[in-house]
Write a protein that holds these residues in place. Sequence first.
Motif, PDB file in Angstrom:
ATOM      1  N   TYR A 234       0.397  -1.437   0.091  1.00 50.82           N
ATOM      2  CA  TYR A 234       0.272  -0.007   0.042  1.00 50.82           C
ATOM      3  C   TYR A 234       0.785   1.019  -0.220  1.00 50.82           C
ATOM      4  N   THR A 235       1.748   0.929   0.805  1.00 56.56           N
ATOM      5  CA  THR A 235       2.758   2.505   0.921  1.00 56.56           C
ATOM      6  C   THR A 235       3.798   2.179  -0.426  1.00 56.56           C
ATOM      7  N   SER A 236       4.002   1.783  -1.091  1.00 54.59           N
ATOM      8  CA  SER A 236       5.355   1.899  -1.631  1.00 54.59           C
ATOM      9  C   SER A 236       4.628   1.258  -3.775  1.00 54.59           C
ATOM     10  N   MET A 237       3.080   0.757  -4.180  1.00 44.41           N
ATOM     11  CA  MET A 237       3.145   0.332  -4.951  1.00 44.41           C
ATOM     12  C   MET A 237       2.647   1.900  -5.292  1.00 44.41           C
ATOM     13  N   ALA A 238       3.097   2.025  -6.559  1.00 44.85           N
ATOM     14  CA  ALA A 238       2.832   2.964  -7.915  1.00 44.85           C
ATOM     15  C   ALA A 238       1.642   2.838  -8.436  1.00 44.85           C
ATOM     16  N   LEU A 239       0.778   2.108  -7.559  1.00 50.11           N
ATOM     17  CA  LEU A 239      -0.540   1.718  -8.153  1.00 50.11           C
ATOM     18  C   LEU A 239      -1.451   2.661  -7.084  1.00 50.11           C
ATOM     19  N   PHE A 240      -1.048   2.620  -5.518  1.00 51.42           N
ATOM     20  CA  PHE A 240      -1.852   3.404  -5.090  1.00 51.42           C
ATOM     21  C   PHE A 240      -1.158   4.782  -3.825  1.00 51.42           C
ATOM     22  N   ILE A 241      -0.907   5.083  -5.261  1.00 49.59           N
ATOM     23  CA  ILE A 241      -0.416   6.181  -5.094  1.00 49.59           C
ATOM     24  C   ILE A 241      -1.053   7.475  -6.117  1.00 49.59           C
ATOM     25  N   ARG A 242      -1.623   8.685  -5.149  1.00 45.82           N
ATOM     26  CA  ARG A 242      -2.556   9.595  -5.996  1.00 45.82           C
ATOM     27  C   ARG A 242      -1.657  10.250  -6.150  1.00 45.82           C
ATOM     28  N   PRO A 243      -1.451  11.537  -7.542  1.00 41.78           N
ATOM     29  CA  PRO A 243      -0.798  12.922  -7.262  1.00 41.78           C
ATOM     30  C   PRO A 243      -1.523  13.761  -6.192  1.00 41.78           C
ATOM     31  N   VAL A 244      -0.608  14.608  -6.391  1.00 39.63           N
ATOM     32  CA  VAL A 244      -1.439  16.240  -5.865  1.00 39.63           C
ATOM     33  C   VAL A 244      -1.010  17.249  -6.636  1.00 39.63           C
ATOM     34  N   ARG A 245      -1.851  18.038  -6.543  1.00 41.80           N
ATOM     35  CA  ARG A 245      -1.222  19.083  -7.877  1.00 41.80           C
ATOM     36  C   ARG A 245      -0.893  20.006  -6.454  1.00 41.80           C
ATOM     37  N   PRO A 246       0.073  20.812  -6.183  1.00 41.96           N
ATOM     38  CA  PRO A 246       0.445  21.811  -5.945  1.00 41.96           C
ATOM     39  C   PRO A 246      -0.538  23.176  -5.110  1.00 41.96           C
ATOM     40  N   GLY A 247      -1.739  23.832  -6.390  1.00 39.91           N
ATOM     41  CA  GLY A 247      -2.706  24.228  -5.879  1.00 39.91           C
ATOM     42  C   GLY A 247      -3.505  23.443  -4.896  1.00 39.91           C
ATOM     43  N   ASP A 248      -3.268  22.224  -4.582  1.00 39.91           N
ATOM     44  CA  ASP A 248      -4.468  21.696  -3.604  1.00 39.91           C
ATOM     45  C   ASP A 248      -4.134  22.509  -2.744  1.00 39.91           C
ATOM     46  N   ILE A 249      -2.599  21.953  -2.420  1.00 36.39           N
ATOM     47  CA  ILE A 249      -1.902  21.984  -0.317  1.00 36.39           C
ATOM     48  C   ILE A 249      -1.686  23.998  -0.527  1.00 36.39           C
ATOM     49  N   GLN A 250      -1.760  25.146  -1.133  1.00 34.23           N
ATOM     50  CA  GLN A 250      -1.933  26.002  -1.158  1.00 34.23           C
ATOM     51  C   GLN A 250      -2.982  26.609  -1.004  1.00 34.23           C
ATOM     52  N   GLY A 251      -4.112  25.710  -1.253  1.00 35.34           N
ATOM     53  CA  GLY A 251      -5.432  25.686  -1.544  1.00 35.34           C
ATOM     54  C   GLY A 251      -5.842  26.004   0.219  1.00 35.34           C
ATOM     55  N   VAL A 252      -5.676  24.618   0.649  1.00 33.56           N
ATOM     56  CA  VAL A 252      -5.934  23.818   2.307  1.00 33.56           C
ATOM     57  C   VAL A 252      -5.115  24.662   3.311  1.00 33.56           C
ATOM     58  N   GLU A 253      -3.736  25.389   2.511  1.00 34.63           N
ATOM     59  CA  GLU A 253      -2.708  26.279   3.792  1.00 34.63           C
ATOM     60  C   GLU A 253      -3.768  27.646   3.905  1.00 34.63           C
ATOM     61  N   LYS A 254      -3.944  28.193   2.663  1.00 36.44           N
ATOM     62  CA  LYS A 254      -4.601  29.253   2.126  1.00 36.44           C
ATOM     63  C   LYS A 254      -5.501  29.505   4.250  1.00 36.44           C
ATOM     64  N   LYS A 255      -6.431  28.019   3.812  1.00 39.80           N
ATOM     65  CA  LYS A 255      -7.386  27.781   4.829  1.00 39.80           C
ATOM     66  C   LYS A 255      -7.687  28.267   5.881  1.00 39.80           C
ATOM     67  N   LEU A 256      -6.340  26.991   6.161  1.00 34.67           N
ATOM     68  CA  LEU A 256      -6.368  26.565   7.725  1.00 34.67           C
ATOM     69  C   LEU A 256      -5.166  28.581   8.377  1.00 34.67           C
ATOM     70  N   LEU A 257      -4.744  28.636   7.240  1.00 35.43           N
ATOM     71  CA  LEU A 257      -4.025  30.756   7.699  1.00 35.43           C
ATOM     72  C   LEU A 257      -5.480  31.655   8.116  1.00 35.43           C
ATOM     73  N   GLN A 258      -6.499  31.280   7.055  1.00 33.40           N
ATOM     74  CA  GLN A 258      -7.955  32.522   7.906  1.00 33.40           C
ATOM     75  C   GLN A 258      -8.288  31.851   8.192  1.00 33.40           C
ATOM     76  N   THR A 259      -9.098  30.491   8.443  1.00 41.46           N
ATOM     77  CA  THR A 259      -9.561  30.462  10.062  1.00 41.46           C
ATOM     78  C   THR A 259      -8.504  30.755  11.338  1.00 41.46           C
ATOM     79  N   LEU A 260      -7.209  30.500  11.147  1.00 42.60           N
ATOM     80  CA  LEU A 260      -6.671  30.691  12.394  1.00 42.60           C
ATOM     81  C   LEU A 260      -6.568  32.203  12.762  1.00 42.60           C
ATOM     82  N   ASP A 261      -6.293  33.298  11.444  1.00 44.57           N
ATOM     83  CA  ASP A 261      -6.635  34.796  11.577  1.00 44.57           C
ATOM     84  C   ASP A 261      -8.139  34.485  12.110  1.00 44.57           C
TER      85      ASP A 261
END
Lengths: 229, 385
Positions: B173-200
């Motif tokens: 599960y951890t090492s086979m490419a079958l289970f690894i989903r690609p992550v877009r950098p935009g996803d991470i930045q979106g959630v980070e912005k939401k987190l900072l807004q919540t903390l604000d």
Amino acid sequence: MSNYDKVKIVVVGDSGVGKTSAVYLICNNQPLTSTAWTVGASLEVKLHEYKEGTPQQKSYFVDLWDIGGSSSHENTRPVFYNGVNGIILVHDLNNRKSEVNLHRWIMEILNRDSGKGNQSSDEDFDPEQFAGSSHIPIFVIGTKADTGDGVRQRSALSRATSIADECGADEIFINCLDIKAFAPGSTSAVKLSRFFDRVIERRFHPDHSHSYYDRRKLWPQAPRIFSDE
Amino acid sequence: MGFVEDTVIISGSQAVFFVGGWIFFVKQLFKNYEVHHLLVQLIFSITFALSCTLFELVIFEIVGVLDSYSRYVYLNIGMYFILFMTIGLIPFYIGYFVVTNLKMVGGKGVQRLLSLIVWFVYLYCFWKVGDPFPIISPRHGTFSMEQAVSRVGVIGVTVMALLSGFGAVNYPYTSMALFIRPVRPGDIQGVEKKLLQTLDMVLVKKRRLVVTSRDTSATRQGFWSILTRSGGSDLGNLREEIASLEELSRHLFLEIAELRNMQERVEWSKTWKGKYFNFLGYFFSLYCTWKIFICTVNIVFDRVGKVDPVTRGLEICVHWMGLDIDVRFWSQHVSFILFEIIERDSSSFGANNGYVLCLFSSSHAYEYAFRIQSDDHGGVRRFAI
């Protein structure tokens, strides 16, 4: 709501040293009874009187960002390090390794500022680089001063720890369960409020910050330093 | 080689293992903590040294180094010590530390008594474990070493099997490419912005809280108490809002952590090591599936396999490909090596803990070697791997 200005201070240190307890004690003057692992960051706000007792007294909001220190969240933490005005380093007096790791914490915060590509966390801490980059004010707190062997306490309290020396930072040793640790007028409270004043000064009154220059620091830009040595 | 020289070799290797265990303890396990109980470190290093010595003796047995008499003597000494540690010292200490760390009223005497009681309970459970298995035979008596070794072996094999099972499922599960989903950098930045807004938002509310509590404490005269009462419920509302926002910020933080971990896995899978482990993942998945199938067939049809897969594989090599190898000799070695690889991989990915690996792999190795020698346990050999 009053529109005071605000400064952001991050409180970092290894997992379990007592950051959340210390921050709670600073802001509420009461010990924290129910401790749990901090996931992410927990925020507290303190209303601080800048230059108390003088005609220039003014209130500022000091935001304390207590950041969870578990190593599994190391790749997620940089989101909190934006726009940091001051750093409080916390270590456990019973655990010397938590003090040694403080170097890595400073590197983590500074590397985030300079760019994410620089993942050299094994480098030795270089005070020159630190002083040259952003010289954010630092404060060191040693917790759990009540437990552990008395010998360790005595040797720790007699001289400053090496990291405080290197950064030229102030340092206090407290017991986070002691309600009088930050009583007004105690040494800890005085040092802490001096630190907050420095942070506010650096952020809002940069032309007034002369208090740096009488500390032992290696700043290649300031020729005055050599005469101090 | 005389007995004295063998003693020197064994003692030397024990000293090396002891030092190795000590260093491992200090540098890996307790990297971020200062050790206050030197006794714990000592026990760990001694157990580690004994386990490695047993392992070494098994290897010597297979390869044929050293005098057979000295091997026998050291095996006995090692077994006695390890049994003393496993059944006596370590459970007692664990019980003692657990009892002393609970917040209970009671002096030292009560705590010691309680830890003794815990130890007896442990002994009873340990004894009961051996009941379903046909271990008792009239030759050996009730309190002999064979009883203890068999029970330790049974528990060890079970724990190893559990760990391997967990590793076998977790590792692909951890090492086979079958289970690894690609992550877009935009996803991470979106959630980070939401987190900072919540903390604000949390900060805004906390500031209001601080200012309000300062004002109410400053004007605590009776005339204003009517106003402060309505302010009090406001404060309560504020606190609830802050609590729910903080909960939200924790969830967002954990989401970011997950996304970043997934991103790191994607990058790791592109490296050579990642590709190698991906291939290994496919290989082991197929092997495990085949094993499960064969075991089910054997249980259902009540077949007792006479020959294990490695020997059968070697026989095929000899008959079909004409390679001239001594089947009996090499099957032992290849089985051993294959077993080591599988156990190491599955345990290290499953348990992620070298200490567990070393401690249990040595007892398991002894058990396996023991079973290779005795032919009447051929059926069990199938399950041992």
